[in-house]
Motif scaffolding. Structure first.
Motif, short mmCIF file in Angstrom:
data_model
loop_
_atom_site.label_atom_id
_atom_site.label_comp_id
_atom_site.label_asym_id
_atom_site.label_seq_id
_atom_site.Cartn_x
_atom_site.Cartn_y
_atom_site.Cartn_z
N SER A 160 14.64 2.64 -66.68
CA SER A 160 15.51 2.18 -65.59
C SER A 160 15.21 2.93 -64.30
O SER A 160 15.17 2.33 -63.22
N LEU A 161 15.02 4.25 -64.41
CA LEU A 161 14.69 5.05 -63.23
C LEU A 161 13.37 4.60 -62.63
O LEU A 161 13.26 4.40 -61.41
N LEU A 162 12.36 4.42 -63.47
CA LEU A 162 11.05 4.02 -62.97
C LEU A 162 11.08 2.62 -62.35
O LEU A 162 10.47 2.38 -61.30
N LEU A 163 11.82 1.70 -62.96
CA LEU A 163 11.96 0.36 -62.38
C LEU A 163 12.67 0.43 -61.03
O LEU A 163 12.28 -0.24 -60.07
N GLY A 164 13.73 1.24 -60.96
CA GLY A 164 14.46 1.38 -59.70
C GLY A 164 13.58 1.92 -58.59
O GLY A 164 13.63 1.43 -57.46
N VAL A 165 12.78 2.92 -58.91
CA VAL A 165 11.94 3.55 -57.88
C VAL A 165 10.77 2.66 -57.50
O VAL A 165 10.53 2.41 -56.32
N PHE A 166 10.02 2.17 -58.49
CA PHE A 166 8.79 1.45 -58.19
C PHE A 166 8.98 -0.05 -57.92
O PHE A 166 8.27 -0.63 -57.11
N GLU A 170 14.11 2.17 -54.71
CA GLU A 170 15.20 3.13 -54.55
C GLU A 170 14.63 4.51 -54.24
O GLU A 170 13.55 4.85 -54.68
N PRO A 171 15.37 5.31 -53.49
CA PRO A 171 14.86 6.65 -53.14
C PRO A 171 14.82 7.57 -54.37
O PRO A 171 15.69 7.50 -55.23
N ARG A 193 14.66 14.98 -54.42
CA ARG A 193 14.28 16.22 -55.14
C ARG A 193 15.20 16.47 -56.32
O ARG A 193 14.77 16.97 -57.35
N ALA A 194 16.47 16.15 -56.16
CA ALA A 194 17.42 16.33 -57.26
C ALA A 194 17.03 15.46 -58.45
O ALA A 194 17.11 15.89 -59.60
N HIS A 195 16.63 14.22 -58.17
CA HIS A 195 16.16 13.34 -59.24
C HIS A 195 14.93 13.93 -59.92
O HIS A 195 14.81 13.92 -61.15
N LEU A 196 14.00 14.40 -59.11
CA LEU A 196 12.77 14.99 -59.64
C LEU A 196 13.07 16.20 -60.51
O LEU A 196 12.52 16.36 -61.60
N TYR A 197 13.97 17.05 -60.05
CA TYR A 197 14.33 18.25 -60.80
C TYR A 197 14.97 17.87 -62.13
O TYR A 197 14.60 18.39 -63.18
N ALA A 198 15.95 16.97 -62.11
CA ALA A 198 16.63 16.56 -63.34
C ALA A 198 15.65 15.88 -64.30
O ALA A 198 15.64 16.16 -65.50
#
Length: 139
Positions: A88-94, A98-99, A102-107
């Motif tokens: 879901s995260l990858l679909l949202g981003v690519f 969706e932005p 850094r917080a997303h990257l860290y988590a």
């Protein structure tokens, strides 16, 4: 509408909503000859039909998940629980742009680092050590 700026898209969506609200009374005028009970009956029947379709669209994946969960170990099931949010995260981003902060990257990095460490430990676990089975977890 991908080639319009966000502001232009907002203006177009707003204009479309006003247009629909302006045309809606014409639609109700067409239905004026129909009795209110008939319109109500159609709304109930079609709402029920769509509810059944949506229920099936929700229940079928849940049933497949329950059936599959009975066949894999708890460790694998826990690991698989991270696959869906990651997709879901990858679909949202690519796909949806969706932005990705850094917080997303860290988590994201912490979660997947922990999963990799856990997986390596499980793989290197002594072969003679008894692993938990699903049957041993039943009360």
């Amino acid at each position: 509408m991908g080639h319009f700026s966000e502001e232009k898209q907002g203006v177009l969506y707003t204009a479309a909503s006003y247009l629909l609200w302006g045309v809606l009374p014409l639609f109700w005028k067409l239905l004026e000859a129909r009795p209110a009970l008939e319109i109500l009956a159609h709304r109930i029947i079609w709402s029920f039909a769509f509810m059944i379709i949506l229920l099936a669209a929700t229940a079928v994946p849940l049933l497949y998940f329950a059936k599959g969960a009975k066949r894999v170990s708890m460790t694998m099931l826990g690991f698989l629980q991270y696959i869906s949010p990651t997709i879901s995260l990858l679909l949202g981003v690519f796909l949806f742009g969706e932005p990705f902060t850094r917080a997303h990257l860290y988590a994201f990095s912490c979660i997947w680092t922990a999963l990799i460490v856990f997986s390596v430990v499980q793989i290197k676990q002594a072969p003679g050590q008894k692993k938990w089975k699903r049957s041993s977890l039943k009360a």
